[in-house]
Scaffold this motif. Structure first.
Motif, PDB file in Angstrom:
ATOM      1  N   LEU A  17      -2.044 -13.179   2.363  1.00 22.82           N
ATOM      2  CA  LEU A  17      -2.375 -12.872   3.397  1.00 22.82           C
ATOM      3  C   LEU A  17      -1.177 -12.864   4.422  1.00 22.82           C
ATOM      4  N   GLY A  18      -1.009 -12.094   5.113  1.00 25.09           N
ATOM      5  CA  GLY A  18      -0.101 -11.775   6.432  1.00 25.09           C
ATOM      6  C   GLY A  18       1.246 -11.008   5.860  1.00 25.09           C
ATOM      7  N   GLN A  19       1.478 -10.838   4.722  1.00 23.32           N
ATOM      8  CA  GLN A  19       2.672 -10.121   4.212  1.00 23.32           C
ATOM      9  C   GLN A  19       2.510  -8.711   4.649  1.00 23.32           C
ATOM     10  N   LEU A  20       1.286  -8.152   4.654  1.00 24.43           N
ATOM     11  CA  LEU A  20       1.115  -6.643   4.831  1.00 24.43           C
ATOM     12  C   LEU A  20       0.290  -6.378   6.217  1.00 24.43           C
ATOM     13  N   SER A  21       0.133  -7.467   6.955  1.00 22.63           N
ATOM     14  CA  SER A  21      -0.773  -7.596   8.239  1.00 22.63           C
ATOM     15  C   SER A  21      -0.172  -6.416   9.206  1.00 22.63           C
ATOM     16  N   PRO A  22      -1.130  -5.814   9.919  1.00 23.51           N
ATOM     17  CA  PRO A  22      -0.513  -4.756  11.052  1.00 23.51           C
ATOM     18  C   PRO A  22       0.373  -5.438  12.012  1.00 23.51           C
ATOM     19  N   ASN A  23       0.260  -6.649  12.024  1.00 23.54           N
ATOM     20  CA  ASN A  23       1.142  -7.221  13.041  1.00 23.54           C
ATOM     21  C   ASN A  23       2.502  -7.591  12.655  1.00 23.54           C
ATOM     22  N   VAL A  24       2.802  -7.241  11.427  1.00 27.91           N
ATOM     23  CA  VAL A  24       4.259  -7.358  11.000  1.00 27.91           C
ATOM     24  C   VAL A  24       4.776  -6.239  11.758  1.00 27.91           C
ATOM     25  N   PRO A  25       6.202  -6.751  12.083  1.00 25.99           N
ATOM     26  CA  PRO A  25       7.132  -5.531  12.839  1.00 25.99           C
ATOM     27  C   PRO A  25       6.950  -4.265  11.769  1.00 25.99           C
ATOM     28  N   PHE A  26       6.654  -3.167  12.749  1.00 23.75           N
ATOM     29  CA  PHE A  26       6.396  -1.903  11.815  1.00 23.75           C
ATOM     30  C   PHE A  26       7.549  -1.569  10.931  1.00 23.75           C
ATOM     31  N   GLU A  27       8.646  -1.475  11.189  1.00 24.20           N
ATOM     32  CA  GLU A  27       9.794  -1.216  10.037  1.00 24.20           C
ATOM     33  C   GLU A  27       9.729  -2.066   8.643  1.00 24.20           C
ATOM     34  N   ASP A  28       9.548  -3.377   8.852  1.00 26.34           N
ATOM     35  CA  ASP A  28       9.417  -4.256   7.760  1.00 26.34           C
ATOM     36  C   ASP A  28       7.951  -3.981   7.240  1.00 26.34           C
ATOM     37  N   LEU A  29       6.960  -3.905   7.763  1.00 26.55           N
ATOM     38  CA  LEU A  29       5.752  -3.667   7.199  1.00 26.55           C
ATOM     39  C   LEU A  29       5.836  -2.319   6.466  1.00 26.55           C
ATOM     40  N   VAL A  30       6.405  -1.292   6.916  1.00 24.63           N
ATOM     41  CA  VAL A  30       6.474  -0.084   5.953  1.00 24.63           C
ATOM     42  C   VAL A  30       7.230  -0.212   4.802  1.00 24.63           C
ATOM     43  N   GLU A  31       8.406  -0.695   4.863  1.00 22.91           N
ATOM     44  CA  GLU A  31       9.199  -1.287   3.901  1.00 22.91           C
ATOM     45  C   GLU A  31       8.338  -1.916   2.660  1.00 22.91           C
ATOM     46  N   ARG A  32       7.696  -2.937   3.192  1.00 21.94           N
ATOM     47  CA  ARG A  32       6.839  -3.694   2.279  1.00 21.94           C
ATOM     48  C   ARG A  32       5.742  -2.921   1.666  1.00 21.94           C
ATOM     49  N   LEU A  33       5.160  -1.970   2.339  1.00 22.62           N
ATOM     50  CA  LEU A  33       3.961  -0.987   1.658  1.00 22.62           C
ATOM     51  C   LEU A  33       4.742  -0.194   0.727  1.00 22.62           C
ATOM     52  N   ARG A  34       5.925   0.300   1.109  1.00 23.35           N
ATOM     53  CA  ARG A  34       6.732   1.015  -0.142  1.00 23.35           C
ATOM     54  C   ARG A  34       6.874   0.353  -1.299  1.00 23.35           C
ATOM     55  N   ARG A  35       7.143  -0.933  -1.082  1.00 24.49           N
ATOM     56  CA  ARG A  35       7.643  -1.512  -2.416  1.00 24.49           C
ATOM     57  C   ARG A  35       6.176  -2.059  -3.180  1.00 24.49           C
ATOM     58  N   HIS A  36       5.035  -1.999  -2.575  1.00 28.11           N
ATOM     59  CA  HIS A  36       4.030  -2.432  -3.070  1.00 28.11           C
ATOM     60  C   HIS A  36       3.038  -1.056  -3.729  1.00 28.11           C
ATOM     61  N   VAL A  37       2.664  -0.295  -2.809  1.00 22.30           N
ATOM     62  CA  VAL A  37       1.944   0.671  -2.902  1.00 22.30           C
ATOM     63  C   VAL A  37       2.828   1.892  -3.608  1.00 22.30           C
ATOM     64  N   ALA A  38       3.146   1.800  -4.837  1.00 22.88           N
ATOM     65  CA  ALA A  38       4.296   2.637  -5.338  1.00 22.88           C
ATOM     66  C   ALA A  38       3.724   3.519  -6.304  1.00 22.88           C
ATOM     67  N   PHE A  39       2.618   3.669  -6.927  1.00 22.55           N
ATOM     68  CA  PHE A  39       1.940   4.517  -7.901  1.00 22.55           C
ATOM     69  C   PHE A  39       0.811   5.199  -7.691  1.00 22.55           C
ATOM     70  N   THR A  40      -0.180   4.672  -6.800  1.00 25.20           N
ATOM     71  CA  THR A  40      -1.387   5.385  -6.732  1.00 25.20           C
ATOM     72  C   THR A  40      -1.216   6.539  -5.733  1.00 25.20           C
ATOM     73  N   PRO A  41      -0.447   6.776  -5.013  1.00 25.38           N
ATOM     74  CA  PRO A  41      -0.488   8.119  -4.163  1.00 25.38           C
ATOM     75  C   PRO A  41      -0.312   9.353  -5.000  1.00 25.38           C
ATOM     76  N   LEU A  42       0.329   9.346  -6.161  1.00 23.74           N
ATOM     77  CA  LEU A  42       0.596  10.553  -6.996  1.00 23.74           C
ATOM     78  C   LEU A  42      -0.804  11.184  -7.261  1.00 23.74           C
ATOM     79  N   GLN A  43      -1.906  10.399  -7.598  1.00 24.92           N
ATOM     80  CA  GLN A  43      -3.079  11.067  -8.028  1.00 24.92           C
ATOM     81  C   GLN A  43      -3.914  11.723  -6.887  1.00 24.92           C
ATOM     82  N   ASN A  44      -3.877  11.038  -5.780  1.00 20.76           N
ATOM     83  CA  ASN A  44      -4.122  11.576  -4.316  1.00 20.76           C
ATOM     84  C   ASN A  44      -3.995  12.864  -4.029  1.00 20.76           C
ATOM     85  N   ILE A  45      -2.462  13.044  -4.114  1.00 14.11           N
ATOM     86  CA  ILE A  45      -1.893  14.240  -3.795  1.00 14.11           C
ATOM     87  C   ILE A  45      -2.241  15.545  -4.917  1.00 14.11           C
ATOM     88  N   THR A  46      -2.044  15.021  -6.092  1.00 14.46           N
ATOM     89  CA  THR A  46      -2.353  16.161  -7.154  1.00 14.46           C
ATOM     90  C   THR A  46      -3.992  16.168  -7.322  1.00 14.46           C
TER      91      THR A  46
END
Length: 479
Positions: free
Chosen positions: A396-425
């Motif tokens: 908890l805290g690593q992906l909190s919306p209170n993390v500075p935005f640029e850091d949070l987006v980069e952390r999300l990119r490193r974590h949410v790395a596979f699932t969006p493909l099926q949503n788009i397709t």
């Protein structure tokens, strides 16, 4: 991690450790009454629901039960009397819909949402609404100022998102099945974090909710998180009794493994160039071995999309945040106060208005084209095997919306790395609980198939569940 950080409500009450199908059967035969089961669920929700901060709105005193006015076949519904929760982005008459946001203070909905009617047709009893992060944009159920919803397997860790409240309550045993929806991984990510089964169906498999119908690319699929493959299979078969999309092959009731041998493509490259961590890679490879033992052929293949896919998806994500903030008073609730949006939503909006909007036409064009590129995988293979996320669910805290935005987006990119493909397709995918870390945290593995082929995923899920039974939160030991 100590044993005291694991939270669950399993006991010898009416719910026991039964899945939804077994509970419905016991109610149907009279061995249990729906009232007994409902009372046990309310007691459990009152206990672990508060400890895990997983319930957004309670309806314990006035639950929404299936009745003949909701569906003509209510007396014969597959899951009649089974307690459940509805996610807080779906309208249920008489309850507010706040979309997980502290910026909204909604009035009770005047009518059920389009999808709610189909959900209720299964016969389940809705006891409240589950918590979710603001507008479902984050991959953890954490908030601007309110308490987070932690993982019942370890309360120091995230339970994922955006269907995090539902996943927490099913994993903790408060209810056996709960509503979830998925616009970028929001069924599969919390299922992986909480040791559950989570199927994202094909686009159009269910009745679309109001917001999904207006999207330039409809990424949202409705479903549930469960503790057994058969609960997921029976639920989706029950939905077809209410409405079935004639443009898709019927799913019907999938009751067990198939005998056919499949060609499986194993993909370890992500759409964001994220590196898969060691425990997750090991769980995927172990699953590949299990599939080979079943007689299937598994071979590594490269990722089948353009290199810009991850950036394009983020551009689209920013557009959705912009639309939520700009049009939210019209599309969600007029109480929306944009000064109270969390850091992730506000950051995505600002990024979009500062230049992201210029990239949107090209991004949308390439994202729509991705469906054709991805479909070629299934010219030679029946199934794709890959991680759900790039690593074990974070603290908890690593992906909190209170993390500075640029850091949070980069952390999300490193974590949410596979699932969006099926949503788009628009293609189906399922998360299965295929392992535990040495610390006892669940690891989910994803299987994906061609558009309209949920049946193959459920058949494989049955086979893997039998071959390597899921870890249990009740005293589970690492594999």
């Amino acid at each position: 991690m100590t044993a005291t950080t694991r939270v669950h409500a399993f006991s010898d009450d009416a719910l026991g450790d039964h899945d939804a199908v077994e509970l419905a059967g016991l109610i149907r035969t009279g061995e249990l009454s729906a009232a007994e089961v409902e009372a046990a669920a309310v007691a459990r929700l009152g206990d672990v629901g508060r400890r895990l901060h997983a319930v957004a709105h309670e309806a314990y005193d006035a639950p929404r039960r299936a009745d003949s006015t909701d569906d003509d076949t209510a007396d014969d519904t597959a899951l009649r009397g089974v307690p459940t929760l509805l996610k807080d982005n779906t309208d249920l008459r008489g309850m507010p819909t706040n979309h997980g946001s502290e910026a909204i203070r909604a009035r009770p909905a005047e009518r059920d949402g389009r999808y709610t009617t189909q959900y209720l047709s299964t016969g389940m009893t809705v006891l409240g609404k589950s918590r979710m992060p603001e507008f479902g944009l984050n991959a953890t159920t954490e908030f601007r100022s309110g308490p987070p919803t932690p993982n019942p397997w370890s309360t120091e860790h995230s339970v994922g998102a955006s269907s995090g409240g539902s996943a927490a309550m099913v994993a903790a045993g408060a209810v056996p099945i709960a509503h979830a929806n998925d616009g970028g991984g929001s069924i599969r990510i919390p299922a992986a974090a909480a040791g559950l089964v989570g199927l994202k169906p094909s686009r159009g498999r269910h009745i679309d909710g109001e917001s999904a119908r207006a999207l330039p690319i409809n990424m949202v699929s409705e479903g549930v998180v469960t503790r057994s493959v058969r609960d997921t299979a029976v639920f989706h078969a029950a939905l077809e009794r209410h409405w079935r999309n004639p443009a898709l092959p019927p799913l019907g009731l999938v009751e067990g493994p198939a005998r056919r041998r499949l060609r499986v493509a194993m993909i370890m490259e992500s759409v964001t160039d994220a590196v898969v961590d060691v425990p997750t890679k090991a769980a995927v490879e172990r699953t590949a071995t299990l599939l080979e033992e079943q007689g299937h052929t598994v071979e590594p293949v490269p990722i089948p999309v353009e290199a810009r896919f991850g950036d394009d998806f983020l551009t689209y994500w920013g557009m959705l945040a912009f639309l939520a903030g700009t049009l939210g008073r019209l599309t969600m609730d007029r109480s929306l106060d944009t000064t109270r949006l969390d850091g992730l939503t506000d950051g995505l909006r600002r990024e979009f208005t500062s230049g992201g909007w210029r990239r949107t036409p090209g991004a949308l064009h390439r994202l729509k084209r991705a469906a054709l590129t991805y479909a070629r995988v299934f010219d030679r293979h029946d199934v794709v095997l890959c991680p759900v996320v790039a690593g074990v669910t974070p603290p908890l805290g690593q992906l909190s919306p209170n993390v500075p935005f640029e850091d949070l987006v980069e952390r999300l990119r490193r974590h949410v790395a596979f699932t969006p493909l099926q949503n788009i397709t628009g293609t189906p995918a399922i998360s299965l609980p295929m392992g535990l870390t040495e610390e006892g945290l669940p690891i989910g593995v994803q299987l994906a198939s061609a558009y309209g082929d949920e049946r193959t995923l459920l058949e494989l899920g049955y086979a893997l569940e039998k071959q390597a039974p899921w870890p249990r939160i009740q005293g589970a030991a690492p594999l």
